[in-house]
Design a protein around this motif. Structure first.
Motif, PDB file in Angstrom:
ATOM      1  N   ALA A  71      -3.118  -7.591  -1.459  1.00  0.00           N
ATOM      2  CA  ALA A  71      -2.160  -6.475  -1.331  1.00  0.00           C
ATOM      3  C   ALA A  71      -1.080  -6.836  -0.314  1.00  0.00           C
ATOM      4  CB  ALA A  71      -2.888  -5.199  -0.920  1.00  0.00           C
ATOM      5  N   ARG A  88       1.223  -9.577  -1.837  1.00  0.00           N
ATOM      6  CA  ARG A  88       2.129  -9.041  -2.864  1.00  0.00           C
ATOM      7  C   ARG A  88       3.351  -8.386  -2.236  1.00  0.00           C
ATOM      8  NH1 ARG A  88      -2.311  -7.989  -6.174  1.00  0.00           N
ATOM      9  NH2 ARG A  88      -2.676  -5.976  -5.176  1.00  0.00           N
ATOM     10  N   ALA A  89       3.152  -7.821  -1.031  1.00  0.00           N
ATOM     11  CA  ALA A  89       4.272  -7.179  -0.325  1.00  0.00           C
ATOM     12  C   ALA A  89       5.010  -8.188   0.558  1.00  0.00           C
ATOM     13  CB  ALA A  89       3.740  -6.018   0.514  1.00  0.00           C
ATOM     14  N   GLN A 102      -7.786  -1.250  -1.994  1.00  0.00           N
ATOM     15  CA  GLN A 102      -6.453  -1.426  -2.600  1.00  0.00           C
ATOM     16  C   GLN A 102      -5.566  -0.207  -2.357  1.00  0.00           C
ATOM     17  OE1 GLN A 102      -7.867  -2.301  -6.547  1.00  0.00           O
ATOM     18  NE2 GLN A 102      -7.214  -4.450  -6.408  1.00  0.00           N
ATOM     19  N   ALA A 103      -6.156   0.970  -2.535  1.00  0.00           N
ATOM     20  CA  ALA A 103      -5.364   2.198  -2.387  1.00  0.00           C
ATOM     21  C   ALA A 103      -4.872   2.347  -0.949  1.00  0.00           C
ATOM     22  CB  ALA A 103      -6.201   3.415  -2.791  1.00  0.00           C
ATOM     23  N   ARG A 104      -5.780   2.094   0.008  1.00  0.00           N
ATOM     24  CA  ARG A 104      -5.360   2.241   1.405  1.00  0.00           C
ATOM     25  C   ARG A 104      -4.354   1.169   1.793  1.00  0.00           C
ATOM     26  NH1 ARG A 104      -9.306   1.855   6.151  1.00  0.00           N
ATOM     27  NH2 ARG A 104      -7.494   1.006   7.209  1.00  0.00           N
ATOM     28  N   ALA A 105      -4.557  -0.050   1.315  1.00  0.00           N
ATOM     29  CA  ALA A 105      -3.627  -1.142   1.633  1.00  0.00           C
ATOM     30  C   ALA A 105      -2.228  -0.801   1.122  1.00  0.00           C
ATOM     31  CB  ALA A 105      -4.128  -2.444   1.013  1.00  0.00           C
ATOM     32  N   ARG A 106      -2.169  -0.332  -0.129  1.00  0.00           N
ATOM     33  CA  ARG A 106      -0.866   0.021  -0.712  1.00  0.00           C
ATOM     34  C   ARG A 106      -0.188   1.131   0.084  1.00  0.00           C
ATOM     35  NH1 ARG A 106      -3.018  -1.067  -5.964  1.00  0.00           N
ATOM     36  NH2 ARG A 106      -3.809   1.060  -6.144  1.00  0.00           N
ATOM     37  N   GLN A 107      -0.991   2.120   0.488  1.00  0.00           N
ATOM     38  CA  GLN A 107      -0.445   3.249   1.241  1.00  0.00           C
ATOM     39  C   GLN A 107       0.145   2.779   2.579  1.00  0.00           C
ATOM     40  OE1 GLN A 107      -0.203   6.524   0.094  1.00  0.00           O
ATOM     41  NE2 GLN A 107       1.184   6.533   1.850  1.00  0.00           N
ATOM     42  N   GLN A 108      -0.628   1.983   3.307  1.00  0.00           N
ATOM     43  CA  GLN A 108      -0.165   1.545   4.635  1.00  0.00           C
ATOM     44  C   GLN A 108       1.089   0.684   4.529  1.00  0.00           C
ATOM     45  OE1 GLN A 108      -4.572   1.623   6.720  1.00  0.00           O
ATOM     46  NE2 GLN A 108      -3.252  -0.103   7.232  1.00  0.00           N
ATOM     47  N   LEU A 109       1.131  -0.181   3.511  1.00  0.00           N
ATOM     48  CA  LEU A 109       2.300  -1.040   3.341  1.00  0.00           C
ATOM     49  C   LEU A 109       3.523  -0.215   2.969  1.00  0.00           C
ATOM     50  CD1 LEU A 109       0.400  -3.919   1.551  1.00  0.00           C
ATOM     51  CD2 LEU A 109       1.619  -4.173   3.732  1.00  0.00           C
ATOM     52  N   SER A 110       3.318   0.791   2.131  1.00  0.00           N
ATOM     53  CA  SER A 110       4.485   1.605   1.759  1.00  0.00           C
ATOM     54  C   SER A 110       4.896   2.517   2.909  1.00  0.00           C
ATOM     55  CB  SER A 110       4.243   2.389   0.461  1.00  0.00           C
ATOM     56  OG  SER A 110       3.476   3.529   0.726  1.00  0.00           O
TER      57      SER A 110
END
Ligand SMILES: [Zn+2]
Length: 419
Positions: free
Chosen positions: A227, A230-231, A187-195
Motif C-alpha cells: 500500500a 503504490r502511493a 489494506q483499508a487502514r493503510a489506504r485511509q492513512q495515506l489518503s
C-alpha cells in the motif's frame, strides 16, 4: 517624471550587477562551509539565502551580500545542510496534544526537542492517530515554529501485539486499538492513512509483548508495504529480532527503524542480504543504552547490547548500506544528540558518513534530494551553524549555534558567558 524614470533605469542597471536587496535576505558570513558530505570545505565562505532558498554559496569575495540582509557572523563556525532526524515520535506532552495546546508551548517543545539540535526535518514514525497532521498544519501555517514534519501517522501492530512499553500510555489517553488482524483490515487502514496525508507507513514486524516478541503475519506486513509503495511512499519496520528482520526483508520494507541487539552480531553475508533488499537502517544506539540503564540493567549487559548494535552498524555500512540518523526522541525523553554521535563514531563511522546520515541519505531516500540535503543555489534554505568542526570531533554535530529553516533563523543559541 524624468527623475522617476531615472530611478527605475538605475535600479534595472544595478540589478544586473548586484542582486537587489529584499526584505528577509539572510547571510552567514565567514564560516567554513561543507556543502555536502563528499565535498571539500569552502573556507571563510558566504551563504546567502533569499525567499526561503539558498541564493548563493561561495568564497566571501565571490558572493555579494545586500546591505539590507540580516548577517550572521560565521567566523570560527562551520555550516552544514539542515539535519534530518529520521526516527522521532510525538508521544510526549505537549506535542501529543497538538490540536489544543497553545502555539507558544508547542513552539518551545519543538525547539527543545528538535531545532535546538539542528533538525530542520523530522520523520515521525508513528504516534497518536491524526495528532502529527494537526501539528504539521500549525507549523505549515506559520502559527507554530518548528521543523518540516513528515509522518507515518498511526503504527500497525500485529494482533495482540501492542508493545508492552506503550500500553499504559495508550490506555491513559484512550488511544484507539492500532492492531491489524487481517489483510483487508490492514489494506483499508493503510489506504485511509495515506489518503489523509501520511508520508509513509510503519509496521511492527516483531512487537515486544510480555516476555515475548510477537511477529507480524507476513501477508499482513506485505499488504501494508505494498500500500505504501503504490502511493510512492516508504515503509518502516520495527524489527526487534531475527524473525522480524526476515519478515521485513520478505515484505519489502524500506527502512529498519533500529538495529537488533538481541539478535546477535550480523555476519557479512547477512548484512549483504539487508543491503541487497535495498534497506536503509536507523541505528538508534543511544536508545538501547538509555533504555537499559533506565531499566536498571547491569553495566556489562548494557555494554554487550551496545557492542552488538555497533557491530551491526559497522557490518551494514561495510556491506554498502545506507544509514539514516535517528534517535527515537519522543519515545525517550533524552533530546541531546551528543551520545548518539559518540556511539556512531565508536562504531567506526567517520564524520562524513555521519553527516550523510543526517543530510544526503534521508533526503534521497525520502525523495527530497532535489531540494534538501546539500547547500547549493536553488536548494531549500535549511542549514545548521555549528560552533566546532565535526571533522575534528563528531560530537560537534550536537553543538549548534543557529538552525535556519527555509531561510529563517528558527533557533539561536544563547550568548555564552565568557570564561
Ligand atoms: Zn521509535
Amino acid at each position: 517624471m524624468k527623475i522617476d524614470r531615472l530611478i527605475v533605469a538605475t535600479a534595472i542597471v544595478l540589478a544586473g550587477h548586484w542582486s537587489p536587496a529584499r526584505a528577509g535576505d539572510l547571510a552567514i558570513v565567514g564560516a567554513k562551509v561543507y556543502v555536502a558530505p563528499d565535498a571539500a570545505p569552502i573556507a571563510r565562505a558566504t551563504v546567502l539565502m533569499r525567499d526561503g532558498r539558498i541564493a548563493a554559496v561561495g568564497a566571501a569575495d565571490e558572493v555579494a551580500v545586500p546591505s539590507s540582509a540580516r548577517v550572521l557572523d560565521g567566523q570560527g563556525a562551520v555550516v552544514v545542510a539542515g539535519f534530518w532526524n529520521s526516527h522521532v515520535h510525538m508521544l510526549e506532552l505537549p506535542l501529543r496534544e497538538a490540536a489544543s495546546r497553545p502555539a507558544a508551548e508547542l513552539s518551545r517543545a519543538l525547539e527543545a526537542t528538535f531545532t535546538r539540535w539542528g533538525f530542520t526535518t523530522v520523520f515521525d514514525i508513528s504516534s497518536i492517530p491524526g495528532n502529527t497532521f494537526a501539528l504539521r498544519r500549525r507549523v505549515d501555517a506559520g502559527e507554530v515554529s518548528g521543523p518540516t514534519i513528515l509522518t507515518t501517522d498511526a503504527p500497525f501492530f500485529p494482533k495482540d501485539g501492542t508493545p508492552i512499553y506503550v500500553q499504559a500510555l495508550f490506555r491513559q489517553i484512550h488511544a484507539p486499538n492500532m492492531e491489524v488482524a487481517s489483510v483487508p483490515q490492514a489494506q483499508a487502514r493503510a489506504r485511509q492513512q495515506l489518503s489523509d496525508g501520511a508520508d509513509g507507513l510503519k509496521l511492527f514486524a516483531g512487537a515486544i509483548v510480555l516476555r515475548d516478541v510477537l511477529p507480524m503475519d507476513k501477508a499482513i506486513a506485505s499488504a501494508i508495504v505494498q500500500a505504501a509503495h503504490r502511493a510512492g511512499k516508504p515503509a518502516f519496520a520495527h524489527p526487534t529480532n531475527m524473525e522480524g528482520l526476515e519478515i521485513s526483508m520478505a515484505s519489502g520494507v524500506d527502512v529498519l527503524a533500529h538495529t537488533t541487539p538481541t539478535a546477535g552480531p550480523w555476519s557479512p553475508a547477512f548484512a549483504a542480504r539487508l543491503v541487497a533488499a535495498r534497506m536503509a537502517l536507523t541505528p538508534t544506539l543511544s536508545l538501547f543504552e538509555e533504555g537499559l540503564k533506565q531499566e536498571g540493567a547491569p553495566p556489562e549487559v548494557v555494554k554487550r547490547f551496545l557492542d552488538t548494535s555497533q557491530q551491526q552498524v559497522a557490518a551494514f555500512v561495510k556491506a554498502g548500506g545506507e544509514l539514516l540518523f535517528g534517535t527515537d526522541v519522543g519515545y525517550i525523553d533524552v533530546t541531546d544528540t551528543r551520545r548518539e554521535y559518540e556511539l556512531m563514531a565508536g562504531a567506526g563511522l567517520d564524520w562524513r558518513q555521519i553527516l550523510a546520515s543526517l543530510t544526503t541519505h534521508p533526503a534521497k531516500r525520502f525523495g527530497r534530494d532535489a531540494r534538501k540535503g546539500r547547500i547549493a543555489p536553488g536548494m531549500d534554505g535549511d542549514v545548521v551553524v555549528l560552533y566546532g568542526d565535526p571533522a575534528r570531533d563528531a560530537a560537534a554535530f550536537a553543538d549548534v549555534k543557529y538552525t535556519v529553516r527555509a531561510g529563517k533563523v528558527i533557533y539561536e543559541a544563547p550568548v555564552r558567558p565568557v570564561r
